[in-house]
Enzyme design. Sequence first.
Site, PDB file in Angstrom:
ATOM      1  N   ASP A 156       0.856  -1.179   0.000  1.00 55.61           N
ATOM      2  CA  ASP A 156       0.000   0.000   0.000  1.00 55.61           C
ATOM      3  C   ASP A 156       0.898   1.237   0.000  1.00 55.61           C
ATOM      4  O   ASP A 156       2.097   1.143   0.269  1.00 55.61           O
ATOM      5  CB  ASP A 156      -0.970  -0.016   1.186  1.00 55.61           C
ATOM      6  CG  ASP A 156      -0.396  -0.770   2.380  1.00 55.61           C
ATOM      7  OD1 ASP A 156       0.836  -0.878   2.474  1.00 55.61           O
ATOM      8  OD2 ASP A 156      -1.183  -1.255   3.210  1.00 55.61           O
ATOM      9  N   GLU A 209      -6.064   3.068   3.414  1.00 54.61           N
ATOM     10  CA  GLU A 209      -6.686   3.569   4.645  1.00 54.61           C
ATOM     11  C   GLU A 209      -8.151   3.958   4.425  1.00 54.61           C
ATOM     12  O   GLU A 209      -8.929   3.989   5.364  1.00 54.61           O
ATOM     13  CB  GLU A 209      -5.901   4.768   5.197  1.00 54.61           C
ATOM     14  CG  GLU A 209      -4.478   4.424   5.622  1.00 54.61           C
ATOM     15  CD  GLU A 209      -4.412   3.470   6.809  1.00 54.61           C
ATOM     16  OE1 GLU A 209      -5.462   3.126   7.378  1.00 54.61           O
ATOM     17  OE2 GLU A 209      -3.287   3.063   7.170  1.00 54.61           O
TER      18      GLU A 209
HETATM   19 ZN   LIG Z   1      -3.795   1.602   8.664  1.00 51.75          ZN
HETATM   20 ZN   LIG Z   2      -1.896  -0.310   7.093  1.00 52.31          ZN
END
Ligand SMILES: [Zn+2]
Ligand SMILES: [Zn+2]
Length: 443
Positions: free
Chosen positions: A104, A174
């Site tokens: 991510d 997120e």
């Molecule tokens: Zn997070």
């Molecule tokens: Zn994370």
Amino acid sequence: MHRWRRVAIAAAVAMAGTAGEAQTVPALVQQQLPGLLTTYKGLHEAPELSHHEVKTSALLANELRKAGYTVTERIGRYPDGSQAYGVVGILKNGAGPTLLVRTDLDALPVQEKTGLPYASKVRTKNDAGQDVSVMHACGHDIHITTMIGVARNMAALKDRWHGTLMLIGQPSEETIDGAKAMLADHLYERFGRPDMAIALHDTNIPAGEVAVVPGPAFASSTSIDVVMRGIGSHGSAPEDGKDPIVMAAEFIVDLQTVVSRSISPQEPGVVTVGDIHGGTKRNIIPDEVKMELTTRSYSEDVRQAIIQGVKRTAQGVAIAAGVPESRMPVVTVLENESTPAMINDTALSERLVKLFVEKLGAANVVKMKPIMGSEDFGVFSLDGKIPSVIFWLGAYDPAKVAESKKSGVPLPYLHSPLFAPDPEPTLRTGVTAMTDAALELLK
Ligand SMILES: [Zn+2]
Ligand SMILES: [Zn+2]
């Protein structure tokens, strides 16, 4: 002439021998560590919020390109039509399966308080136009740096695997809409559908350790907005209005019984009101109060029971307060800000546990329980059709973990302004474990 040729051959063999020795995974990782630490600190100092990973995605893309990958940037489309900053790096190495490895990219609106020399000082405007501080408080900078190390290792070790490596830099974890955005932009149609998918996430166990949770690992998350609507009036004349602040207070208290009274104690569930806004001044009864909720569960039945419970409770409070039909509460389930549970494929989990025990030592492969946190990595598995595993990576100085156990003061967890991984051992284990995993799955 002959003599010289023999010398040249001997020298070539000796060099190949040295190169062969240097090609072990730990040796490759060791060579890279100083550079990776610099990259990590640079990323940590320059975090970007979900939906805005412009520089972060460009940095990853650039590193993958330098490592020999075919890279495509700006992959992903959000439902409002806006562009996402997804990155795909492909390394083809003959016939064989395709392995997706994901990092991510995004950071959080958190003001860093670690006091580290490379702490983030970034401030920016969020999507709502408010000034916020930004911090890699979930350690996605560790994940990105790990991927860079893995990318280089896999390019250097092409003689030890075959198939296709698909490295994914995923935006907006997120806000759990990044994986969906990449699939909506035809990720698999354009780059091929992977046969397996793996990822890692750092956490506050000692650096050097990893944990694989077979089966359910992360809960599903459903975001719900609730607007309690009343009738505004003067603060001194409540009889002229319907006070939404009192209704919101009742709603929040009543909500606590949704999980405790309507869901089996055998089934996990969470309802949290994390944000509440209403009113402008002490002597005005406002006409509405807005609340943002997150709910977690593992089963779809529980998820639905919670959604219905939230709706029923909001409606019930409004009815009891005598709110007219036209001002009933508005409950919105934000499907785009929701994500399914992450179920680690059992067979793939077992294969990785066996491998990690062999490569890292049994003492460094620890057990962890499923959590009620959520991850949108599971979206890449297409509802479990593609075997997928996300494993935990220890990120804390073991001395600090021991100290915390002794004192009983918990270590800062993910999303804390004090979350501070110990980068060197964390990256060493992360890059080693992920490279070993990729080699194993593509051997
Ligand atoms: Zn997070
Ligand atoms: Zn994370």
